[in-house]
Design an enzyme around this catalytic site. Structure first.
Site, PDB file in Angstrom:
ATOM      1  N   GLU A  31     -49.201   1.341 -28.415  1.00 53.92           N
ATOM      2  CA  GLU A  31     -50.538   0.805 -28.648  1.00 53.92           C
ATOM      3  C   GLU A  31     -50.980   0.057 -27.386  1.00 53.92           C
ATOM      4  O   GLU A  31     -50.243  -0.805 -26.908  1.00 53.92           O
ATOM      5  CB  GLU A  31     -50.531  -0.168 -29.826  1.00 53.92           C
ATOM      6  CG  GLU A  31     -50.161   0.442 -31.155  1.00 53.92           C
ATOM      7  CD  GLU A  31     -50.080  -0.617 -32.237  1.00 53.92           C
ATOM      8  OE1 GLU A  31     -51.136  -1.113 -32.669  1.00 53.92           O
ATOM      9  OE2 GLU A  31     -48.951  -0.969 -32.633  1.00 53.92           O
ATOM     10  N   ARG A 258     -34.315  -0.747 -32.701  1.00 53.77           N
ATOM     11  CA  ARG A 258     -35.126  -1.339 -31.643  1.00 53.77           C
ATOM     12  C   ARG A 258     -34.279  -2.317 -30.840  1.00 53.77           C
ATOM     13  O   ARG A 258     -33.222  -2.780 -31.290  1.00 53.77           O
ATOM     14  CB  ARG A 258     -36.344  -2.047 -32.226  1.00 53.77           C
ATOM     15  CG  ARG A 258     -36.034  -3.333 -32.973  1.00 53.77           C
ATOM     16  CD  ARG A 258     -37.297  -3.917 -33.591  1.00 53.77           C
ATOM     17  NE  ARG A 258     -38.298  -4.195 -32.570  1.00 53.77           N
ATOM     18  CZ  ARG A 258     -39.552  -4.544 -32.859  1.00 53.77           C
ATOM     19  NH1 ARG A 258     -39.955  -4.630 -34.107  1.00 53.77           N
ATOM     20  NH2 ARG A 258     -40.396  -4.821 -31.887  1.00 53.77           N
ATOM     21  N   LYS A 268     -45.443  -8.800 -29.734  1.00 55.45           N
ATOM     22  CA  LYS A 268     -46.666  -8.813 -28.926  1.00 55.45           C
ATOM     23  C   LYS A 268     -47.524 -10.026 -29.258  1.00 55.45           C
ATOM     24  O   LYS A 268     -48.182 -10.597 -28.387  1.00 55.45           O
ATOM     25  CB  LYS A 268     -47.459  -7.526 -29.155  1.00 55.45           C
ATOM     26  CG  LYS A 268     -46.889  -6.315 -28.429  1.00 55.45           C
ATOM     27  CD  LYS A 268     -47.822  -5.134 -28.586  1.00 55.45           C
ATOM     28  CE  LYS A 268     -47.243  -3.901 -27.914  1.00 55.45           C
ATOM     29  NZ  LYS A 268     -48.113  -2.719 -28.123  1.00 55.45           N
TER      30      LYS A 268
END
Length: 753
Positions: A31, A258, A268
């Site tokens: 993104e 992850r 983020k």
């Protein structure tokens, strides 16, 4: 193949052997709502690496379905990260927004099949109707709408006739599904926001779970590799593709663990908070875990790739020690960079029996590094050494220069201390020494035995440089927020001295400053007239103090006390009173364990802290100030000798809470309180330190910064988006740190568009 066989490669090989696909196609689909970080690097290495190893290709696709958070500068940062790591995507950069027309047509197809409907429940009602893990959900009454009504409403949603949140498009699957993701998930939502690529053409935007799988299909992706938190989303991925009856070959989703690193945050939202609130100097601040930050600090692509390969690809989440990342950059630079001498805290040495000057031969590399290269070191009677390389009253095991112990100057001669010159306060200002002419390095016949060699620079030719000593951004292993920031993550030394060849001959941009660590010429701020070097990493891991899980991590004592709470990995037990305090601070006031430990063990600090909290109930911010700044003052003074009070600290924190001053200014105000004991409000008023939030005041300063840096403006507009932090930093610098960082970020963004 360079990588060992992992479970993803096993799947790929099985699919190829079964003839499921003719070519392997992967994709990296970030993104564009922030700068990529070290976790993205792992995904980049996996997706591009698998495509490379099996002679396929990897697409770079921006998942740009939320116009409220996305920006072209994030797109450029993502492209830059992929290329810097040495990979190249297939064809042009792709965007989910490229497929908005196709996604819309597929949505209408689902409606016609009776598999999707426009729902008009509120967000709260949708959440309520979803049910729980033990109770099935309820389907909305709006699911009974006809196909014609749903198609009409969807068209009107697209055309902008409804407000945000007034309607959504949902899949009709199973409100009783064990996987709650399958309880009629959202496919589209209304967003009246300008999209950075499609402008105002669309008023509805697809949800990730809907747009992602179809985008993969349209691009011919074979293996859609994502992180483990999307495991439950796989059912939606398959449902959309299967329900639409899209022909084979079709993609399948696979999940890997992850990347989690201790002493680091990779959310983020939290990284954006650090940038917008001015806790760091932009996305490329060398303390940030972003690719831009690591790159500006001096990390190499090879070190990041090595780290990603070492940690491997797993199916279960785990925490990686940040020391492993630091090891990788040390290991990479060890055989690459020149060794040079730098003095961070200069102490003058006059060699009284040396006359004239000479140039000494010195290799850039030790014998175990198979590289050639040398330089000439100027040498004369006046030099500088590190202040801590001399001790007038040395502790046991001190092998450097003392009044009774000679030492070798690296690449030069052995010197002996003859006299120590001090100022009126007893501070050592200069060492008068003698040298031994027959002790020259490489031809020593003096017979003098020394136990160490120290670095030095010649006074007349040394170059003054700024050195930025970066450390870990967070002080605790599992940080939660800004309250866990390490107050010592950056120390700036303005007047360090280096040997001249670094600047005049420029043998490299990265160096090992002997005994200090590895350093990098800052790619933005460095000039030959004002050189700036960033510390990449120390020569060894100074944080490597292992404690058992659940142990309290003791806060290091001030060096001057030579007192240690932690011995051989064990922590001295608290008494009953201290333990009660610790429990209160962690459980009731939600302080992290390190700060709680510091306060609980110290009666003076805990009393001061609780008195401040009684006036202003902001326990976390006050705790950080007390455990750091106040604790520092109490190392040297008794509590009744402090010129400031708990009530004044409470007032200072309230001014931060009310956004009257910034955190940076608060530190300046505190230092004045230490000296004068004046109330913080009076200091702020007298010195004009109120935070500047008026755009009308800030904008002319931004204009001035832009006018003075036209080259950087052009570079930014040409694609060098890492300069954004430079502009913000210059504005904050011009206002003495008084400008509101959030407003500065917004205004600089507008100005650069």
């Amino acid at each position: 193949m360079s990588e060992s066989k992992d479970f993803l490669r096993t799947i790929v090989e099985e699919d190829l052997q079964a003839g499921k696909y003719n070519e392997i196609v992967t994709r990296f689909p970030p993104e564009p709502n922030g700068f990529p970080h070290i976790g993205h690097a792992k995904s980049i290495v996996i997706n591009f690496g698998i495509a490379r190893d099996y002679k396929g290709h990897c697409n770079l696709r921006m998942d740009d379905t939320n116009p409220t958070t996305e920006d072209t500068r994030y797109v450029e940062a993502l492209k830059d990260a992929v290329e810097w790591l040495g990979f190249q995507w297939e064809g042009n950069v792709r965007y989910t927004s490229d497929y908005f027309p196709e996604l819309y047509e597929y949505a209408k197809q689902l409606i016609r099949m009776g598999k999707a409907y426009v729902d008009s429940l509120t967000e709260e009602e949708i959440r309520e109707y979803r049910g729980t893990v033990t109770e099935p959900g309820r389907r909305s009454v709006y699911a009974q709408r006809s196909v014609e009504e749903n198609l009409d409403l969807l068209e009107r949603m697209k055309n902008g006739e409804f407000k945000d949140g007034e309607h959504v498009l949902r899949a009709k699957i199973d409100m009783g599904a064990a996987n709650m993701k399958m309880r009629d998930p959202l496919l589209y939502r209304i967003r009246h926001a300008h999209h950075y690529r499609t402008g105002d053409a669309w008023n509805i935007y697809p949800m990730y779970d809907y747009g992602h799988c179809i985008s993969d299909y349209l691009e011919g992706v074979t293996h859609s590799i994502c992180t483990l938190e999307f495991e439950n989303n796989r059912d939606i991925y398959d449902w959309v593709l299967d329900t639409l009856g899209l022909k084979n070959p079709r993609p399948y989703q696979y999940e890997f663990a992850r990347l989690g690193i201790n002493y680091t945050v990779m959310s983020k939202r939290k990284l954006l908070e650090l940038v917008n609130e001015g806790y760091v100097n932009g996305w490329d601040d060398p303390r940030m875990p972003t690719i831009a930050g690591l790159r500006r600090r001096g990390y190499t692509p090879e070190s990041i790739l090595s780290f990603c390969h070492q940690i491997g690809i797993a199916k279960a989440n785990s925490m990686v020690d940040v020391a492993q990342l630091e090891f990788c950059i040390r290991d990479d630079l060890n055989t690459k960079v020149p060794r040079v001498m730098c003095v961070l805290d200069p102490l003058k040495v006059t060699i009284e029996n040396y006359e004239g000057s000479e140039e000494l031969d010195a290799s850039y590399y030790p014998e175990d590094v198979p590289k050639e290269g040398s330089r000439k070191l100027p040498f004369s009677r006046e030099i500088y050494i590190e202040r801590d390389d001399f001790s007038e009253n040395p502790p046991a095991g001190f092998y450097r220069l003392t009044p009774k112990q000679p030492v070798r100057l690296k690449h030069a001669y052995i010197i002996t201390c003859k006299e120590v010159i001090k100022d009126d306060l007893g501070n050592i200002m200069e060492i008068i020494a003698t040298y031994h002419p027959d002790s020259k390095s490489g031809s020593d016949t003096s017979g003098i035995k020394v136990k160490s060699a120290i670095q030095w620079v010649e006074a007349a030719t040394a170059k003054t440089v700024e050195v930025r000593l970066y450390d870990r951004l967070y002080s605790c292993e599992v940080p939660e927020g800004v309250e866990d920031l390490n107050p010592d993550s950056l120390k700036i030394i303005k007047n360090a001295l280096v040997e001249p060849t670094l600047i005049t001959e420029k043998p490299d941009v990265r160096f090992q400053f002997e005994r200090h660590g590895y350093f990098y010429a800052d790619p933005i701020d460095y000039t030959d007239e004002a050189p700036v070097f960033n510390k990449i990493v120390g020569l060894k891991d100074s944080w490597n103090k292992k404690v058992k899980e659940g142990d309290v991590v003791a806060k290091p004592e001030h060096k001057a006390t030579e007192k240690k709470i932690q011995i051989d990995g064990e922590v001295a037990p608290m008494n009953e009173v201290e333990q009660t305090r610790f429990n209160k601070y962690t459980n009731e006031l939600k302080l992290n364990s390190e700060v709680s430990n510091t306060l609980a063990r110290d009666e003076k600090l805990s009393s001061f802290y609780e008195a401040a909290v009684a006036v202003n109930h902001n326990p976390i911010t006050i705790a950080n100030i007390v455990a750091n700044e106040v604790a520092r003052e109490l190392k040297e003074k008794k509590i009744d000798e402090l010129k400031f009070t708990p009530e004044q600290i409470a007032e200072l924190v309230k001014m931060i809470d009310d956004e009257i001053i910034s955190n940076k200014i608060a530190k300046q105000v505190f230092e004045e309180m230490v000296q004068s004991g004046e109330n913080p409000s009076k200091i702020v008023e007298a010195q004009g330190l109120v935070q500047i939030s008026d755009p009308a005041v800030i904008m002319p300063i931004i204009d001035d910064v832009m006018a003075k840096n036209p080259d950087n403006v052009e570079k930014y507009k040409a694609g060098n988006t890492k300069l954004f932090g430079f502009f913000v930093g210059q504005v904050l610098k011009a206002t003495g740190g008084k400008a509101n960082p959030q407003i500065v970020n917004v205004l600089v963004t507008q100005k650069l568009q």
